[in-house]
Design a protein around this motif. Structure first.
Motif, PDB file in Angstrom:
ATOM      1  N   SER A  47       4.339  -6.810  10.471  1.00 17.34           N
ATOM      2  CA  SER A  47       5.273  -6.137   9.562  1.00 17.34           C
ATOM      3  C   SER A  47       5.892  -7.113   8.570  1.00 17.34           C
ATOM      4  CB  SER A  47       6.366  -5.422  10.354  1.00 17.34           C
ATOM      5  OG  SER A  47       7.145  -6.346  11.075  1.00 17.34           O
ATOM      6  N   SER A  48       6.211  -8.326   9.011  1.00 19.27           N
ATOM      7  CA  SER A  48       6.781  -9.301   8.068  1.00 19.27           C
ATOM      8  C   SER A  48       5.752  -9.719   7.029  1.00 19.27           C
ATOM      9  CB  SER A  48       7.300 -10.523   8.820  1.00 19.27           C
ATOM     10  OG  SER A  48       6.245 -11.167   9.511  1.00 19.27           O
ATOM     11  N   THR A  49       4.474  -9.768   7.417  1.00 19.30           N
ATOM     12  CA  THR A  49       3.411 -10.097   6.468  1.00 19.30           C
ATOM     13  C   THR A  49       3.276  -9.005   5.413  1.00 19.30           C
ATOM     14  OG1 THR A  49       2.235 -11.273   8.210  1.00 19.30           O
ATOM     15  CG2 THR A  49       0.971 -10.680   6.256  1.00 19.30           C
ATOM     16  N   VAL A  50       3.371  -7.759   5.829  1.00 15.06           N
ATOM     17  CA  VAL A  50       3.269  -6.642   4.888  1.00 15.06           C
ATOM     18  C   VAL A  50       4.455  -6.646   3.928  1.00 15.06           C
ATOM     19  CG1 VAL A  50       3.258  -4.131   4.691  1.00 15.06           C
ATOM     20  CG2 VAL A  50       1.879  -5.234   6.438  1.00 15.06           C
ATOM     21  N   VAL A  51       5.646  -6.896   4.439  1.00 12.31           N
ATOM     22  CA  VAL A  51       6.839  -6.938   3.579  1.00 12.31           C
ATOM     23  C   VAL A  51       6.709  -8.074   2.569  1.00 12.31           C
ATOM     24  CG1 VAL A  51       9.323  -7.346   3.539  1.00 12.31           C
ATOM     25  CG2 VAL A  51       8.341  -5.836   5.262  1.00 12.31           C
ATOM     26  N   THR A  52       6.228  -9.239   3.012  1.00 17.18           N
ATOM     27  CA  THR A  52       6.023 -10.373   2.101  1.00 17.18           C
ATOM     28  C   THR A  52       4.973 -10.043   1.049  1.00 17.18           C
ATOM     29  OG1 THR A  52       6.592 -11.896   3.878  1.00 17.18           O
ATOM     30  CG2 THR A  52       5.426 -12.816   1.978  1.00 17.18           C
ATOM     31  N   PHE A  53       3.880  -9.411   1.462  1.00 13.92           N
ATOM     32  CA  PHE A  53       2.824  -9.026   0.527  1.00 13.92           C
ATOM     33  C   PHE A  53       3.355  -8.046  -0.517  1.00 13.92           C
ATOM     34  CE2 PHE A  53      -0.661  -6.182  -0.701  1.00 13.92           C
ATOM     35  CZ  PHE A  53      -1.540  -7.107  -1.233  1.00 13.92           C
ATOM     36  N   VAL A  54       4.124  -7.071  -0.073  1.00  9.35           N
ATOM     37  CA  VAL A  54       4.704  -6.092  -1.005  1.00  9.35           C
ATOM     38  C   VAL A  54       5.647  -6.784  -1.978  1.00  9.35           C
ATOM     39  CG1 VAL A  54       6.267  -4.104  -1.142  1.00  9.35           C
ATOM     40  CG2 VAL A  54       4.392  -4.107   0.498  1.00  9.35           C
ATOM     41  N   ALA A  55       6.431  -7.736  -1.488  1.00  6.06           N
ATOM     42  CA  ALA A  55       7.366  -8.450  -2.357  1.00  6.06           C
ATOM     43  C   ALA A  55       6.623  -9.246  -3.421  1.00  6.06           C
ATOM     44  CB  ALA A  55       8.249  -9.370  -1.522  1.00  6.06           C
ATOM     45  N   ILE A  56       5.557  -9.939  -3.037  1.00  4.02           N
ATOM     46  CA  ILE A  56       4.801 -10.755  -3.997  1.00  4.02           C
ATOM     47  C   ILE A  56       4.096  -9.870  -5.016  1.00  4.02           C
ATOM     48  CG2 ILE A  56       2.829 -12.320  -4.217  1.00  4.02           C
ATOM     49  CD1 ILE A  56       3.743 -13.565  -1.544  1.00  4.02           C
ATOM     50  N   VAL A  57       3.496  -8.788  -4.558  1.00  8.59           N
ATOM     51  CA  VAL A  57       2.816  -7.877  -5.488  1.00  8.59           C
ATOM     52  C   VAL A  57       3.825  -7.235  -6.441  1.00  8.59           C
ATOM     53  CG1 VAL A  57       1.545  -5.693  -5.625  1.00  8.59           C
ATOM     54  CG2 VAL A  57       0.821  -7.453  -4.012  1.00  8.59           C
ATOM     55  N   ALA A  58       4.990  -6.860  -5.924  1.00 10.31           N
ATOM     56  CA  ALA A  58       6.021  -6.275  -6.791  1.00 10.31           C
ATOM     57  C   ALA A  58       6.465  -7.284  -7.835  1.00 10.31           C
ATOM     58  CB  ALA A  58       7.208  -5.814  -5.947  1.00 10.31           C
ATOM     59  N   TRP A  59       6.642  -8.541  -7.436  1.00  7.10           N
ATOM     60  CA  TRP A  59       7.059  -9.572  -8.376  1.00  7.10           C
ATOM     61  C   TRP A  59       6.022  -9.743  -9.481  1.00  7.10           C
ATOM     62  CZ3 TRP A  59       7.567 -15.497  -7.071  1.00  7.10           C
ATOM     63  CH2 TRP A  59       8.093 -16.157  -8.174  1.00  7.10           C
TER      64      TRP A  59
END
Length: 92
Positions: free
Chosen positions: A61-73
């Motif tokens: 779950s932390s990997t998915v949240v990090t991935f979403v944050a980077i893609v959003a950025w």
């Protein structure tokens, strides 16, 4: 043999970045910073929902949240850069 009229200035072989001023690097940094701040704000608002959606994944779950944050950025950074380019082009 083909010889360009203005060697090294734009053209087929030149990069579009060759004609940019040194101040444009500052604008790129500012666009990245603005994109990061906007994405971080959106992520903070959506974090409870995102945490609930990724909870079944356990440790991933932390990997998915990090991935979403980077893609959003990256997406917001591109959007800010595109809007600035369009506004800059409209006034030139």
């Amino acid at each position: 043999m083909h010889t360009p009229n203005e060697a090294g200035v734009g053209g087929e072989n030149g990069s579009p970045r060759d004609n940019e001023s040194p101040g444009s690097a500052v604008w790129m940094w500012l666009e990245g910073l603005a994109g990061g701040l906007i994405a971080a704000g959106g992520l903070l608002i959506a974090l409870p929902v995102l945490a609930d959606l990724t909870d079944p994944l356990g440790l991933l779950s932390s990997t998915v949240v990090t991935f979403v944050a980077i893609v959003a950025w990256i997406l917001v950074w591109g959007l800010v850069g595109t809007v600035r380019g369009r506004v800059k082009g409209a006034f030139n």
